[in-house]
Scaffold this motif. Structure first.
Motif, PDB file in Angstrom:
ATOM      1  N   UNK A   1       3.378   3.009 -22.025  1.00 56.90           N
ATOM      2  CA  UNK A   1       4.288   4.109 -22.365  1.00 56.90           C
ATOM      3  C   UNK A   1       4.919   4.689 -21.104  1.00 56.90           C
ATOM      4  N   UNK A   2       4.109   4.850 -20.059  1.00 55.73           N
ATOM      5  CA  UNK A   2       4.612   5.382 -18.791  1.00 55.73           C
ATOM      6  C   UNK A   2       5.676   4.463 -18.213  1.00 55.73           C
ATOM      7  N   UNK A   3       5.427   3.170 -18.272  1.00 55.61           N
ATOM      8  CA  UNK A   3       6.396   2.193 -17.763  1.00 55.61           C
ATOM      9  C   UNK A   3       7.704   2.254 -18.543  1.00 55.61           C
ATOM     10  N   UNK A   4       7.619   2.454 -19.836  1.00 53.75           N
ATOM     11  CA  UNK A   4       8.808   2.536 -20.672  1.00 53.75           C
ATOM     12  C   UNK A   4       9.634   3.778 -20.343  1.00 53.75           C
ATOM     13  N   UNK A   5       8.969   4.913 -20.167  1.00 53.42           N
ATOM     14  CA  UNK A   5       9.642   6.171 -19.811  1.00 53.42           C
ATOM     15  C   UNK A   5      10.272   6.045 -18.425  1.00 53.42           C
ATOM     16  N   UNK A   6       9.515   5.488 -17.497  1.00 58.80           N
ATOM     17  CA  UNK A   6       9.978   5.318 -16.117  1.00 58.80           C
ATOM     18  C   UNK A   6      11.228   4.445 -16.065  1.00 58.80           C
ATOM     19  N   UNK A   7      11.283   3.424 -16.898  1.00 62.19           N
ATOM     20  CA  UNK A   7      12.431   2.528 -16.925  1.00 62.19           C
ATOM     21  C   UNK A   7      13.706   3.266 -17.327  1.00 62.19           C
ATOM     22  N   UNK A   8      13.588   4.160 -18.313  1.00 61.30           N
ATOM     23  CA  UNK A   8      14.753   4.943 -18.748  1.00 61.30           C
ATOM     24  C   UNK A   8      15.213   5.877 -17.632  1.00 61.30           C
ATOM     25  N   UNK A   9      14.256   6.557 -16.995  1.00 62.49           N
ATOM     26  CA  UNK A   9      14.584   7.464 -15.895  1.00 62.49           C
ATOM     27  C   UNK A   9      15.250   6.722 -14.743  1.00 62.49           C
ATOM     28  N   UNK A  10      14.727   5.553 -14.417  1.00 66.56           N
ATOM     29  CA  UNK A  10      15.272   4.751 -13.329  1.00 66.56           C
ATOM     30  C   UNK A  10      16.715   4.339 -13.620  1.00 66.56           C
ATOM     31  N   UNK A  11      16.989   3.946 -14.862  1.00 64.30           N
ATOM     32  CA  UNK A  11      18.352   3.575 -15.249  1.00 64.30           C
ATOM     33  C   UNK A  11      19.294   4.770 -15.187  1.00 64.30           C
ATOM     34  N   UNK A  12      18.779   5.919 -15.612  1.00 66.18           N
ATOM     35  CA  UNK A  12      19.572   7.158 -15.590  1.00 66.18           C
ATOM     36  C   UNK A  12      20.002   7.496 -14.168  1.00 66.18           C
ATOM     37  N   UNK A  13      19.069   7.435 -13.237  1.00 65.50           N
ATOM     38  CA  UNK A  13      19.376   7.757 -11.841  1.00 65.50           C
ATOM     39  C   UNK A  13      20.174   6.642 -11.174  1.00 65.50           C
ATOM     40  N   UNK A  14      19.995   5.425 -11.655  1.00 63.99           N
ATOM     41  CA  UNK A  14      20.783   4.312 -11.127  1.00 63.99           C
ATOM     42  C   UNK A  14      22.269   4.494 -11.371  1.00 63.99           C
ATOM     43  N   UNK A  15      22.604   5.046 -12.529  1.00 62.12           N
ATOM     44  CA  UNK A  15      24.017   5.306 -12.837  1.00 62.12           C
ATOM     45  C   UNK A  15      24.583   6.382 -11.917  1.00 62.12           C
ATOM     46  N   UNK A  16      23.758   7.365 -11.559  1.00 58.21           N
ATOM     47  CA  UNK A  16      24.202   8.415 -10.634  1.00 58.21           C
ATOM     48  C   UNK A  16      24.537   7.817  -9.271  1.00 58.21           C
ATOM     49  N   UNK A  17      23.791   6.799  -8.867  1.00 56.76           N
ATOM     50  CA  UNK A  17      24.067   6.122  -7.593  1.00 56.76           C
ATOM     51  C   UNK A  17      25.414   5.423  -7.642  1.00 56.76           C
ATOM     52  N   UNK A  18      25.698   4.743  -8.764  1.00 57.77           N
ATOM     53  CA  UNK A  18      26.957   4.005  -8.884  1.00 57.77           C
ATOM     54  C   UNK A  18      28.172   4.929  -8.867  1.00 57.77           C
ATOM     55  N   UNK A  19      27.959   6.206  -9.182  1.00 55.02           N
ATOM     56  CA  UNK A  19      29.054   7.183  -9.158  1.00 55.02           C
ATOM     57  C   UNK A  19      29.033   8.027  -7.891  1.00 55.02           C
ATOM     58  N   UNK A  20      28.223   7.588  -6.892  1.00 55.67           N
ATOM     59  CA  UNK A  20      28.139   8.264  -5.600  1.00 55.67           C
ATOM     60  C   UNK A  20      27.591   9.687  -5.688  1.00 55.67           C
TER      61      UNK A  20
END
Length: 367
Positions: A133-152
Motif C-alpha cells: 500500500x505504501x509503495x502504491x501511494x508513493x508512486x502516485x506522489x512521485x508522479x505528481x511531483x514529477x509533473x511539477x518538475x516538467x513544468x519547471x
C-alpha cells in the motif's frame, strides 16, 4: 465581480478571471494580461505560472511558485489525471493523496518540500499500512511531483533516493478440494449464490461478475466474454463526499478476454437465463448487482460453513489452483485470469506448485 484570492475575480458570466502584469507601456502604465476559466483552481495555477514566467530569462530556470502541495496536487489531478484515466483510477489517486499524503504534509509549500518530509511520511505510514500500500501511494506522489518538475516548478523530485519498505509476496488463499465441495453443496440450494459458482468455475473478479451480461455468453461456442466491470468508487457532489456505482471497461487489454465454460456451468446458465428479467447475469431485478452485495452474501455462507478466513477473491485463487492441479501450464492459466504477464501469475501461485515440485524431486530418485 466578486473576488476570491489574489487577483482572481468571479465574472457575471460565471467564469473566473485572473489578472497578471504582462508589461509596461511607454508612459510607464502597467499593461495587464488576463486568464479565464470556469474553474477557480485552473485559473489560479495558470495565473501563478504566467506571472512568474515573465520574470525568467530562460525556460530552464525554476519558476517561483506560491502554492503548497495541496494546491499543486488539486491542479495536477484535475488538469493532468482526470482527463486521461478512468474514473476509478482518478478516484483511487485522489483518495490516496487526500487520506495518506495531503492530510499530513499538504500544507507545506511545494518548493519547500524536502526529501526528509517524504521520508518522515513513509515512516508514519509504515506503522499502519502494508508495504504494498505504501509503495502504491508513493508512486502516485512521485508522479505528481514529477509533473511539477516538467513544468519547471521543482528542480528535483524529493521522492528520489528514498528507501521503500519491501513488499512481501502475497500468500494465496485457496480452498481445499474438500472445502470447495462443502461450499458448492451449500450454495447449490439457492440461485442467489450463483455468483460464487461463476467465480469458482471461471476465475472472474467480483466486478467482472457484476458486469457480466447475457450478450457476453456464446452458448453455441461455449464461451464467456469479459467486456466490462462494475465497481463502487468515491465521488463528490455539493453535499460532500460519497460513493457511486460505475460500469467501466476492464482494467487492461489482458483483462478483456474470452473464457471457455464447462458443460455443467453452461447448463446452470441456461436455467438461470429462463427466469432472468435483466440484461445482467447476476442482477437485482433489472440492475446489475453491486460487488459489496455479492461479497456480503459470500460472507453469510462462509461463516455458516466455517470458512471465515477466506474472502470472495479467494474463489478466483481457488479456480487458478484447481487449474494448476489439473496440469494446466502457467501461460494458459495467466490468460484465463486476465493477468498482464505470466510473471504476475507465477508470483501469485508459486506456493501452489509445491505438489508438482515434490513429484519432480521424487522422480530424481529413479535416475
Amino acid at each position: 465581480m466578486s473576488r476570491r484570492g489574489e487577483n482572481i475575480y468571479k465574472r457575471k458570466d460565471g467564469r473566473w478571471e485572473g489578472r497578471y502584469i504582462k508589461g509596461r507601456q511607454q508612459n510607464g502604465k502597467i499593461h495587464y494580461g488576463y486568464i479565464y476559466g470556469y474553474k477557480y483552481s485552473e485559473v489560479k495555477h495558470q495565473l501563478i505560472l504566467m506571472k512568474y514566467e515573465k520574470q525568467t530569462n530562460s525556460s530552464k530556470n525554476l519558476l517561483p511558485y506560491e502554492g503548497n502541495l495541496l494546491d499543486w496536487t488539486t491542479y495536477w489531478l484535475e488538469t493532468f489525471v482526470r482527463p486521461k484515466v478512468k474514473s476509478s483510477t482518478y478516484a483511487s489517486y485522489k483518495n490516496k493523496m487526500d487520506v495518506h499524503v495531503l492530510s499530513r504534509i499538504g500544507s507545506i509549500k511545494l518548493q519547500k518540500l524536502k526529501q526528509s518530509d517524504i521520508d518522515s511520511l513513509l515512516q508514519e505510514m509504515d506503522l499502519t499500512l502494508k508495504a504494498s500500500s505504501i509503495r502504491s501511494i508513493f508512486s502516485v506522489l512521485k508522479n505528481c511531483l514529477g509533473k511539477a518538475i516538467s513544468l519547471n516548478l521543482l528542480v528535483e523530485n524529493p521522492c528520489m533516493g528514498l528507501e521503500l519498505p519491501k513488499a512481501r509476496r502475497k500468500t494465496v488463499k485457496a480452498l481445499s478440494i474438500k472445502d470447495q465441495a462443502k461450499l458448492v453443496k451449500e450454495i447449490n440450494r439457492n440461485q442467489k449464490f450463483f455468483s460464487i459458482i461463476l467465480a469458482l468455475q471461471t476465475g472472474l473478479r467480483i466486478g467482472e461478475i457484476c458486469g457480466l451480461k447475457w450478450e457476453d455468453i456464446d452458448f453455441e461456442n461455449n464461451t464467456l466474454g469479459v467486456n466490462r466491470t462494475v465497481l463502487r468508487i468515491q465521488s463528490e457532489d455539493k453535499a460532500g463526499r460519497k460513493t457511486e456505482i460505475v460500469e467501466i471497461t476492464p482494467k487492461s487489454e489482458n483483462s478483456q478476454r474470452k473464457i471457455p465454460i464447462a458443460k455443467s456451468l453452461k447448463k446452470n446458465l441456461l436455467e438461470l437465463q429462463k427466469v432472468s428479467t435483466s440484461d445482467y447475469v447476476i442482477s437485482n431485478k433489472h440492475k446489475a448487482l453491486e460487488p459489496r452485495t455479492i461479497a456480503y452474501r459470500f460472507q453469510i455462507i462462509r461463516k455458516k460453513i466455517g470458512l471465515e478466513n477466506f474472502s470472495f477473491h479467494s474463489l478466483r485463487h481457488t479456480f487458478a489452483t484447481r487449474c494448476l492441479e489439473a496440469g494446466g501450464n502457467i501461460a494458459t492459466i495467466s490468460s484465463l485470469l486476465g493477468h498482464s504477464s505470466t510473471k504476475m501469475t507465477l508470483d501469485c501461485y508459486t506456493n501452489s506448485f509445491f505438489t508438482e515440485e515434490r513429484q519432480l524431486v521424487e522422480k530424481l530418485e529413479f535416475i
